[in-house]
Design an enzyme around this catalytic site. Structure first.
Site, PDB file in Angstrom:
ATOM      1  N   LYS A   1      76.465 103.931  48.762  1.00  0.00           N
ATOM      2  CA  LYS A   1      77.228 102.863  49.398  1.00  0.00           C
ATOM      3  C   LYS A   1      76.480 102.298  50.595  1.00  0.00           C
ATOM      4  CE  LYS A   1      81.808 101.888  51.321  1.00  0.00           C
ATOM      5  NZ  LYS A   1      83.112 102.474  51.713  1.00  0.00           N
TER       6      LYS A   1
ATOM      7  N   GLU B   1      86.274 106.454  43.465  1.00  0.00           N
ATOM      8  CA  GLU B   1      85.428 106.816  44.605  1.00  0.00           C
ATOM      9  C   GLU B   1      85.683 108.253  45.052  1.00  0.00           C
ATOM     10  OE1 GLU B   1      84.958 105.368  49.299  1.00  0.00           O
ATOM     11  OE2 GLU B   1      86.703 104.814  48.090  1.00  0.00           O
TER      12      GLU B   1
ATOM     13  N   CYS C   1      84.607 101.183  47.281  1.00  0.00           N
ATOM     14  CA  CYS C   1      85.667 100.913  48.254  1.00  0.00           C
ATOM     15  C   CYS C   1      85.638  99.440  48.647  1.00  0.00           C
ATOM     16  CB  CYS C   1      85.524 101.840  49.458  1.00  0.00           C
ATOM     17  SG  CYS C   1      86.909 101.769  50.614  1.00  0.00           S
TER      18      CYS C   1
END
Length: 505
Positions: free
Chosen positions: A331, A270, A381
């Site tokens: 995301k 990430e 994440c």
């Protein structure tokens, strides 16, 4: 007389706090997972015997101790990356633990209230009440489904195989059912207590039998070779302009090393790029050329800044080939107080307290990359701890799940290991392999059985590759999602409504 009257309360406090403390150690890194099968018993027994308000209070105390132990790693994050002085850093963890404990208090109060009419009914309802609380905690106010009871069993493969039917909530339900069965032995006459133990034995035996049976199934056909890198770049250096050249050099070296074995995909962690990738033409050309020379697509995590005014910032994953960017995912599930501030108009001032608090724009759709090497979904994440989001990727056709993360914020604490422990359940729920690339660890490959086939220790700079199977089937959980959680909500609501109706009558 005062001392004598305090003794039962003191004894209760010691027992409940000790078992709550022990339950926190059932999770990584201590992994004393056997404790959870008995740790809730004292709380259930106490709730059956106490008035509602006292049951709620002691349930809240139990939950607060449990979550303080579980979330102890947060103190490192706030000590290292915030302006809050120690020991006040513990106040943040205490506030979060106190909030999560409200659900445990509500569970204890509900058990107490139901027990006023029927202890057997309260015991039977308790597994559903607990699961309903876990589901609500994972959805209200943005959701925080960390530390669900079932996650403690991530190393016990026969136990967790039922997740393909029920999700992680099924494992939690079985654990609480066992605790309720033991509690019945303390509060019921021997005949109904024995009946309860027998019923729990059937549930547990069926769970284990199903698990052992599923573990004997052959691995699905079709494999791809995926390489991940763990660059182990300390958080303060990740976006330091003075270190950017070194950061890129580390990634290019690791990518070349991984590409020497001709994998089908190379995964970066990430926010790996030290600059927004789409705003760095030189880096973009370099990565495109590297992908072309290696003949391997690269999956790269990067911050993305669009051209709007003011610019919107997103946490993104980009798929690159020699043709440049051929796919992206933004995301969706942002981290509260990390990537956005809830109720920013009211408490926006907290942004100045810690350097890790940002204001990002969420993505809008669970985009599945068509490949190469095969259709796959990316969760960034802690998105992967939300079962429904992973299910959206699977429904969209993903045959492989990639998790790219940066857990450097948590240092060498138990946080990265607790994060890893949730992904075996995503694998089992959909019988899909999970590939995990973490900046400082824990990078891992997880089989569709939930077995962690390979993992890299924290802060080890390396690349690893593994052949992973592609998903070939649709599980019950893939089809129906959190049906057990919905059933738990319905049973809990019906039990409480029936109790209220009987009381009114």
């Amino acid at each position: 007389m005062g001392c004598l009257s305090l003794r039962p309360s003191l004894r209760r406090a010691l027992v409940l706090m000790a078992t709550a403390f022990a339950m926190g150690l059932a999770f990584p890194r201590t992994d004393w997972e056997g404790i959870v099968w008995v740790a809730l018993t004292p709380l259930i027994v106490d709730s059956l015997r106490q008035p509602i308000r006292q049951a709620f209070g002691w349930g809240w105390v139990f939950g607060t101790v449990f979550y303080l132990v579980l979330l102890r790693w947060l103190d490192f994050t706030f000590r290292t990356y915030s302006t809050i002085p120690w020991p006040l850093t513990w106040a943040v963890t205490l506030a979060l633990a106190g909030y999560c404990a409200l659900y445990v208090g509500a569970f204890a109060a509900a058990v107490s209230w139901l027990a006023r009419r029927s202890i057997v009914g309260a015991l039977c309802a308790s597994p559903f009440l607990w699961v309903a609380g876990e589901w609500l905690r994972g959805h209200l106010f943005g959701g925080f489904p960390w530390g669900l009871l079932g996650y403690s069993q991530y190393l016990r493969l026969p136990v967790i195989q039922i997740a393909e039917l029920t999700g992680v909530y099924g494992v939690s339900l079985v654990i609480v059912a066992v605790n309720a069965g033991i509690a019945g032995c303390f509060v019921l006459p021997w005949r109904p207590a024995l009946g309860g133990v027998g019923l729990v034995g059937v549930v547990l035996g069926g769970t284990l039998a199903f698990g052992w049976w599923r573990l004997t199934a052959p691995a699905p056909p079709g494999e791809v070779n995926v390489a991940v890198m763990q660059p182990s770049i300390e958080q303060p250096l990740k976006f330091d302009p003075a270190f950017a050249t070194t950061t890129v050099a580390i990634y290019l070296t690791l990518t070349s090393r991984a590409g020497a074995d001709r994998p089908d995909l190379i995964v970066w962690p990430e926010t790996a790029a030290p600059t927004p990738l789409r705003r760095d033409p030189e880096l973009l050309r370099t990565l495109g050329a590297l992908s072309g020379s290696l003949r391997v697509p690269l999956l790269v995590g990067s911050i993305d800044v669009d051209g709007s005014t003011p610019p919107k910032i997103r946490n993104a994953a980009f798929l690159l080939t020699e043709r440049g960017i051929v796919g992206r995912y933004d995301k969706i599930q942002l981290v509260p107080f990390g990537e956005y501030v809830p109720l920013a108009g009211l408490i926006g001032f907290v942004r100045g307290w810690a350097e890790f608090i940002a204001e990002l724009e969420p993505g809008s759709s669970a985009s599945v990359f068509s490949g190469p090497p095969a259709p796959f979904g990316v969760v960034i994440c802690y998105e992967g701890i939300f079962p429904e989001l992973v299910r959206e990727f699977v429904k969209g056709g993903a045959r492989l799940i990639v998790n790219m993360t940066n857990d450097a914020w948590f240092g060498r604490t138990s946080g990265p290991w607790q994060h890893l422990a949730m992904y075996p359940f995503r694998a089992v729920e959909h019988r899909i392999a999970v590939v995990r690339a973490a900046n400082t660890g824990v990078s891992a490959f997880i089989a569709p059985t939930g077995k962690i086939v390979r993992r890299v220790p924290l802060y080890e700079r390396t690349t690893v590759a593994e052949r992973v199977p592609l998903r070939t089937r649709v599980t019950l959980y893939s089809r129906l999602g959190d049906w057990l959680a919905y059933l738990a909500l319905a049973v809990s609501g019906a039990s409480l409504a029936y109790r209220a109706w009987k009381r009114a009558g």
